[in-house]
Scaffold this motif. Structure first.
Motif, short mmCIF file in Angstrom:
data_model
loop_
_atom_site.label_atom_id
_atom_site.label_comp_id
_atom_site.label_asym_id
_atom_site.label_seq_id
_atom_site.Cartn_x
_atom_site.Cartn_y
_atom_site.Cartn_z
N VAL A 255 43.55 -23.24 -5.61
CA VAL A 255 43.05 -21.50 -4.29
C VAL A 255 45.28 -21.02 -4.84
CG1 VAL A 255 43.34 -20.63 -1.90
CG2 VAL A 255 42.32 -22.59 -2.55
N LYS A 256 45.99 -21.99 -5.22
CA LYS A 256 47.32 -20.92 -4.74
C LYS A 256 47.09 -20.54 -6.31
CE LYS A 256 48.90 -24.50 -3.15
NZ LYS A 256 50.44 -25.94 -2.64
N GLU A 257 46.02 -21.30 -8.03
CA GLU A 257 46.55 -19.55 -8.62
C GLU A 257 45.43 -18.40 -8.69
OE1 GLU A 257 44.54 -22.32 -11.37
OE2 GLU A 257 46.09 -23.91 -11.62
N ALA A 258 44.60 -19.27 -7.93
CA ALA A 258 43.53 -17.64 -7.44
C ALA A 258 44.65 -16.62 -6.86
CB ALA A 258 42.53 -18.20 -6.79
N GLN A 259 45.37 -17.17 -6.16
CA GLN A 259 46.27 -15.69 -4.94
C GLN A 259 47.01 -15.23 -6.08
OE1 GLN A 259 48.00 -19.56 -2.68
NE2 GLN A 259 47.35 -18.51 -0.54
N GLN A 260 47.27 -15.33 -7.49
CA GLN A 260 48.50 -15.04 -8.08
C GLN A 260 47.53 -13.90 -8.63
OE1 GLN A 260 51.55 -15.53 -8.22
NE2 GLN A 260 50.76 -17.42 -6.61
N ASP A 261 46.74 -13.89 -8.39
CA ASP A 261 45.12 -12.74 -8.79
C ASP A 261 44.80 -11.70 -7.50
OD1 ASP A 261 45.52 -14.35 -11.42
OD2 ASP A 261 43.70 -15.27 -10.92
#
Length: 231
Positions: A29-35
């Motif tokens: 989820v934290k990685e997707a927050q960057q996108d």
């Protein structure tokens, strides 16, 4: 699921409540927050604190951030993200306060469930409807759109059930408060990966809990928070 929700024509933000999942959910989820900056949110909790408390945390987050509509759904594609638009339309265009993605509104629309599970779920909803007199065919459904005012009017801290019966109590509370609860037919598809947490203990909790919930309502009907003199 993140990509599916983010690509919907209905522009929506997404909140994931993670109870310290061992599969690395929070990291993904934290990685997707960057996108998708400012559109994906994460609540990380210390452990398995119950389905109901996870949703309550999510509802409080939505209310504190000023959203007009709040959806709840499973993250295993048992619920089709494309149906979010249909639930929204039921509230926005047809005047419902709470729209339920219903497996049993028009027959039994369940795919890949064992027959025993289908029968248990279907007759559980029939039982709840009989006891509560609530005009909802799929009382245990977990795919729902709420107008924020409905959640705002509830005393969320007083919702008693923490397991699957939480879904029943939320619908019954909205119904008791006089809100319009409608159903939108959906097709529910059983998960491909993972296993369900449903068992006889959960079923028993709901069976007895519905009776106690109905009895409490006979002696003390819930009131909207704005009608409570203490608030």
């Amino acid at each position: 699921m993140i990509e599916a929700v983010m690509s919907l024509p209905l522009f929506a933000d997404l909140l994931i409540v993670d109870d310290n999942s061992p599969d690395g959910t929070a990291l993904l989820v934290k990685e997707a927050q960057q996108d998708y900056p400012n559109r994906i949110h994460l609540i990380s909790r210390s452990g398995k604190l119950g389905l109901g408390t996870a949703y309550i945390n999510g509802f409080k987050f939505a209310l504190s951030h000023g959203y007009d509509y709040v959806f709840e759904m499973d993250c295993d594609f048992s619920h089709n993200p494309a149906d979010i638009q249909r639930l929204y339309d039921e509230c926005e265009l047809n005047g419902s306060d709470m729209a339920v993605g219903s497996r049993y509104k028009s027959g039994v629309n369940v795919v890949n469930w064992p027959m025993g599970r289908v029968l248990m779920s279907y007759f559980a909803s029939r039982y709840v409807r009989f006891i509560t007199r609530m005009p909802v065919n799929d009382t245990t459904a977990g795919f729902v759109c709420y107008k924020a005012d409905v959640l705002r009017a509830m005393d969320l801290d007083n919702i008693r059930f923490k397991g699957y019966a939480f879904q029943i109590e939320m619908k019954f509370t909205a119904y008791q408060l006089g809100y319009k609860v409608s159903e939108v037919p959906i097709v529910f598809t059983n998960r491909v990966l993972g296993t369900s947490k449903m068992n006889s203990g959960i079923f028993g909790e709901a069976f007895l809990g519905v009776i106690s919930m109905k009895l409490r309502s006979l002696f003390k009907k819930p009131r909207r928070k704005s009608e409570n003199a203490d608030i």
